[in-house]
Design an enzyme around this catalytic site. Sequence first.
Site, short mmCIF file in Angstrom:
data_model
loop_
_atom_site.label_atom_id
_atom_site.label_comp_id
_atom_site.label_asym_id
_atom_site.label_seq_id
_atom_site.Cartn_x
_atom_site.Cartn_y
_atom_site.Cartn_z
CG HIS A 166 79.99 74.64 -0.76
ND1 HIS A 166 80.32 73.26 -0.36
CD2 HIS A 166 79.11 74.46 -1.78
CE1 HIS A 166 80.03 72.45 -1.18
NE2 HIS A 166 79.41 73.26 -2.05
S1 FES Z 1 81.76 74.74 2.64
FE1 FES Z 1 81.04 73.15 1.81
S2 FES Z 1 82.60 71.46 1.74
FE2 FES Z 1 83.35 73.25 2.95
#
Ligand code: FES
Length: 218
Positions: A166
Amino acid sequence: MSTEPPFDKDNGTTPPSRRKILTASTIALGGAGACALAAPFLESLEGPGADLRKAESDDKAAIVEVDLSDLKRGDHKQIKWKNWPVFIQYRTKDMIAALKEPALKALLRDPDSKIRQQPKDAVNDYRSINPDYAILIGICTHLGCIPNFRDVKGYAHKGGFFCPCHGSQFDNAGRVLKDMPAPYNLPVPPARFIKPTILRLGESAAEPHFSMNDIQQI
Ligand code: FES
């Protein structure tokens, strides 16, 4: 391999206890997403280049010694400790100096490591027992993916980590940038040097009874 994030996107507002549950579930379920990303990495840790020697211990995996003599400045290696990936980087002089720069610290959520994500002897600008080395558990504090070594975007100095799930970014001391999904800095394991280039993971000289259960989140 799917490029889809393996977990529902979390906007960083989930309470820590919930994240712990999510992270634990992620590891336990071993789903196709994060674990598929992690699998080749973890397999690579088992190879002859891992430089691991298990020391005598009640917990056979709790203390390992790592030979860092093969690293040149700027190099890194990835090993396994207690089934977690551990990133070790031999920093360049520029990387070390950058960690104290106000311009970088202004980008960070917890620049002074006030949140308990490390033993006491790693509460410093380097988040390390030795400024020359970054020693970090490579588990993103958002939902548990394994970050990559990648420079912090838009910052002049080299070094850092990027989580492919993410997009969380961390500097080369594992400090998370502001406004990222990951709520906390990367965990620092207990460690000490028993020789200039021999690292013993699993022991903290400053806190002999330190446990990873003591930290805010892994
Ligand atoms: S940013 Fe979501 S698991 Fe690393």
